[in-house]
Structures are given as C-alpha cells and as structure tokens.
Design a protein around this motif. Structure first.
Motif, PDB file in Angstrom:
ATOM      1  N   LEU A  11       0.826  -1.213   0.000  1.00 29.26           N
ATOM      2  CA  LEU A  11       0.000   0.000   0.000  1.00 29.26           C
ATOM      3  C   LEU A  11       0.859   1.261   0.000  1.00 29.26           C
ATOM      4  O   LEU A  11       0.471   2.277  -0.591  1.00 29.26           O
ATOM      5  N   GLY A  12       2.029   1.208   0.612  1.00 32.02           N
ATOM      6  CA  GLY A  12       2.956   2.340   0.546  1.00 32.02           C
ATOM      7  C   GLY A  12       3.415   2.590  -0.889  1.00 32.02           C
ATOM      8  O   GLY A  12       3.514   3.745  -1.326  1.00 32.02           O
ATOM      9  N   CYS A  13       3.688   1.524  -1.612  1.00 36.45           N
ATOM     10  CA  CYS A  13       4.041   1.673  -3.036  1.00 36.45           C
ATOM     11  C   CYS A  13       2.872   2.274  -3.817  1.00 36.45           C
ATOM     12  O   CYS A  13       3.076   3.111  -4.704  1.00 36.45           O
ATOM     13  N   TYR A  14       1.646   1.858  -3.485  1.00 40.02           N
ATOM     14  CA  TYR A  14       0.463   2.404  -4.161  1.00 40.02           C
ATOM     15  C   TYR A  14       0.385   3.914  -3.926  1.00 40.02           C
ATOM     16  O   TYR A  14       0.139   4.680  -4.853  1.00 40.02           O
ATOM     17  N   GLN A  15       0.620   4.351  -2.704  1.00 41.77           N
ATOM     18  CA  GLN A  15       0.609   5.787  -2.411  1.00 41.77           C
ATOM     19  C   GLN A  15       1.611   6.546  -3.272  1.00 41.77           C
ATOM     20  O   GLN A  15       1.360   7.691  -3.649  1.00 41.77           O
ATOM     21  N   GLN A  16       2.742   5.909  -3.569  1.00 45.16           N
ATOM     22  CA  GLN A  16       3.802   6.555  -4.353  1.00 45.16           C
ATOM     23  C   GLN A  16       3.644   6.328  -5.858  1.00 45.16           C
ATOM     24  O   GLN A  16       4.505   6.736  -6.638  1.00 45.16           O
ATOM     25  N   ASP A  18       4.043   3.595  -7.373  1.00 43.24           N
ATOM     26  CA  ASP A  18       5.154   2.719  -7.735  1.00 43.24           C
ATOM     27  C   ASP A  18       4.600   1.334  -8.092  1.00 43.24           C
ATOM     28  O   ASP A  18       4.603   0.418  -7.276  1.00 43.24           O
ATOM     29  N   PHE A  19       4.115   1.192  -9.329  1.00 41.20           N
ATOM     30  CA  PHE A  19       3.485  -0.066  -9.719  1.00 41.20           C
ATOM     31  C   PHE A  19       4.483  -1.219  -9.750  1.00 41.20           C
ATOM     32  O   PHE A  19       4.123  -2.354  -9.455  1.00 41.20           O
TER      33      PHE A  19
END
Length: 163
Positions: A11-16, A18-19
C-alpha cells in the motif's frame, strides 16, 4: 517478511504510484476481486500499473491519501485504504474507503478482496455516474455494466503495455 509488512509495503508503493514495487509484492498467481474486477496473474499486475499512471481515460493516477492495517491473523491481513480519482468520461470525482482482505504467503500477496468500507453501491454509483444512473445500483445491471466496461478498459491497457 510478515504479512503486515508485506501489506504495508504494497500500500505504501500504491501511495507513491510505484506499480513495479507493488508488483514485486504479488505472487505470480495472485488473484484480485472487487466491485469491478475478478482477475488473476498478469491482469492483476496490469491493473495496478494502470491505476498508478495517468492514462487516456483518467488524466491522473489513483491517489491513496491514507491507509491502515486493521488486523492480522496468521496469513490473513485486513487493511483499509482511501482512494481518490476521476471516473468516466465526465471525470466525476470519486473519494471513498476500501476494506481489503489480503492472504499473504512467503512475503507475497496471493489474494486480495476489496469491498466498499463506508459507502453503499448506490453511493458509489451516485459519485461515479450521478443521478439517475445511480438508481441502477438497486439492480444487478450496475455491477455487470461496471465489470464489463472495466474489463474492456483493462484488456486495452494490457495490450498496449504488453501484459
């Protein structure tokens, strides 16, 4: 890696947006389901890519302003995350919370099932489509229409990006 760490990282990657980071947290045979999709494997990876970048029908990526892990029981993690995006040709603003149930194995997400957390299908339809179309939320027609359109758009994206 614990299931909680996996979900927080995902979810942190989703916020950024960052697929690629998100995809690294997915098992090869990952499955995803929500109001619009019931997909697996590369389709899941393609969907997250699609949501993380500006695209023809959506000028901005999906925003995830906040998330939280609610509970962890063995390999099952329940989280909530908020999404904000513009929907459809009219680019109607949509903002709601999702309750996500993840199954994690060996540090990878195997399944993810998302549900509206604080709104009904009618409230979602009112945001996304406006009235009177939102009245279709009281029939099976809304979900089947949303699933058909979403699948068509994801298939187009997948072909364009080589999934």
């Amino acid at each position: 890696m614990s299931g909680e760490k996996t979900v927080r990282g995902f979810l942190g990657c989703y916020q950024q947006h960052d697929f690629k980071g998100m995809q690294a947290y997915l098992a090869d045979a990952a499955e995803f389901s929500d109001f619009a999709f019931q997909i697996q494997d590369n389709a899941v990876k393609a969907m997250w890519h699609w949501f993380c970048i500006p695209y023809t029908s959506r000028p901005d990526p999906v925003k995830v302003p906040e998330f939280e892990v609610i509970s962890v029981e063995g390999d099952r993690v329940i989280a909530r995350y908020r999404v904000v995006y513009l929907y459809g040709e009219a680019l109607r603003p949509v903002d709601y919370w999702i309750r996500a149930t993840f199954t994690v194995s060996d540090g990878k997400i195997v399944t993810q099932t998302d549900r509206f957390d604080q709104i009904s299908a009618f409230e979602f339809a009112r945001m996304a489509f406006g009235l009177p179309v939102a009245l279709l939320a009281f029939t099976p027609l809304l979900r089947s229409t949303v699933q058909k359109k979403a699948t068509e758009k994801l298939n187009k994206f997948s072909q364009e990006y080589g999934y």
